[in-house]
Structure formats: C-alpha cells, structure tokens
Design an enzyme around this catalytic site. Structure first.
Site, PDB file in Angstrom:
ATOM      1  CG  PHE A  28     -11.718 -11.522  16.165  1.00  0.00           C
ATOM      2  CD1 PHE A  28     -11.091 -11.774  14.962  1.00  0.00           C
ATOM      3  CD2 PHE A  28     -11.991 -12.579  17.004  1.00  0.00           C
ATOM      4  CE1 PHE A  28     -10.752 -13.066  14.597  1.00  0.00           C
ATOM      5  CE2 PHE A  28     -11.662 -13.871  16.657  1.00  0.00           C
ATOM      6  CZ  PHE A  28     -11.032 -14.110  15.448  1.00  0.00           C
ATOM      7  N   GLY A  69     -17.494 -13.173  24.189  1.00  0.00           N
ATOM      8  CA  GLY A  69     -17.440 -12.056  23.257  1.00  0.00           C
ATOM      9  C   GLY A  69     -16.720 -12.463  21.982  1.00  0.00           C
ATOM     10  CG  ASP A  70     -14.065  -9.598  20.333  1.00  0.00           C
ATOM     11  OD1 ASP A  70     -14.050  -9.600  21.578  1.00  0.00           O
ATOM     12  OD2 ASP A  70     -13.494  -8.723  19.658  1.00  0.00           O
ATOM     13  CD  GLU A  71     -11.772 -11.430  25.487  1.00  0.00           C
ATOM     14  OE1 GLU A  71     -11.397 -10.285  25.752  1.00  0.00           O
ATOM     15  OE2 GLU A  71     -12.113 -12.268  26.352  1.00  0.00           O
TER      16      GLU A  71
END
Length: 118
Positions: A28, A69-71
């Site tokens: 993201f 995280g955002d993965e």
C-alpha cells in the site's frame, strides 16, 4: 507459505498437470502517512478494512496473507491464463480506490501490485 510450497510441488512434480497459479504481492502506497498523521490505531483499523475488502474480491480457493506492515500476498490457484490474474489485480485496485471511513476521516488508498505466474 505452506500453501505456496504445495502449489510449487504440484507443478514441479508433474502431479499438477494443467495446474497453474499466480502470486500477487500488494504494497500500500503512503501507509506510513496514516500512522504518522492519525496514529497507529487508525493504521491498524485501515489494515483490517483493507484485508476485508481484499478478501471480499477473492474466489473461495484464493488465499490472502498479511506478510507484515502494509504488505499482503495472494495465492490465486487454478489460474487459466495470465489475463485471469491481471483481471484480479484490476478488480482489487478498483475496490481499494473507493474511500475508507477511518475514525471519521475519509481515506483513499492505493496499492502497487506485482504478479508472478507458475
């Protein structure tokens, strides 16, 4: 990772004749900005909403996992051709383009998606 290893083994072992899959990697854009400006609880809530929106766009046989995280990664089994995975990625991007309501703030999200094929 276990499901991915199983898919690779089926393809390499020949037991998956005609078995094909794709892996999509989502990252993201500007997620850190949400944490920095609205706080980590807002970032956590955004991750929950992102995951829910992704899951709603997948087939029952597809698997989504948060890597950290955002993965996120998606294992899309039984992909007939590369176009099927591209259509899935486009469907995800369209769903993520709709704004999120995050603690009274309207947040827009975008993602980069990489695709690899079996």
């Amino acid at each position: 990772l276990e499901c991915l290893a199983g898919s690779i083994a089926r393809v390499q072992g020949g037991g998956g004749q005609g078995h094909s899959f794709a892996v999509l990697f989502l990252d993201f854009d500007r997620f850190k900005l949400v944490n920095d400006s609205l706080g980590h609880s807002a970032g956590d809530e955004l991750l929950v909403q992102l995951a829910r929106r992704i899951q709603e766009r997948l087939r029952p046989s597809d698997i989504v996992a948060r890597l950290g995280g955002d993965e996120f990664a998606i294992l899309a089994e039984h992909v007939e051709n590369q176009r099927d995975a591209i259509v899935l990625a486009e469907r995800l991007l369209a769903a993520l383009a709709r704004p999120f309501d995050l603690l009274g703030h309207e947040i827009s999200a975008s993602a980069s998606i990489g695709i690899t094929f079996s």
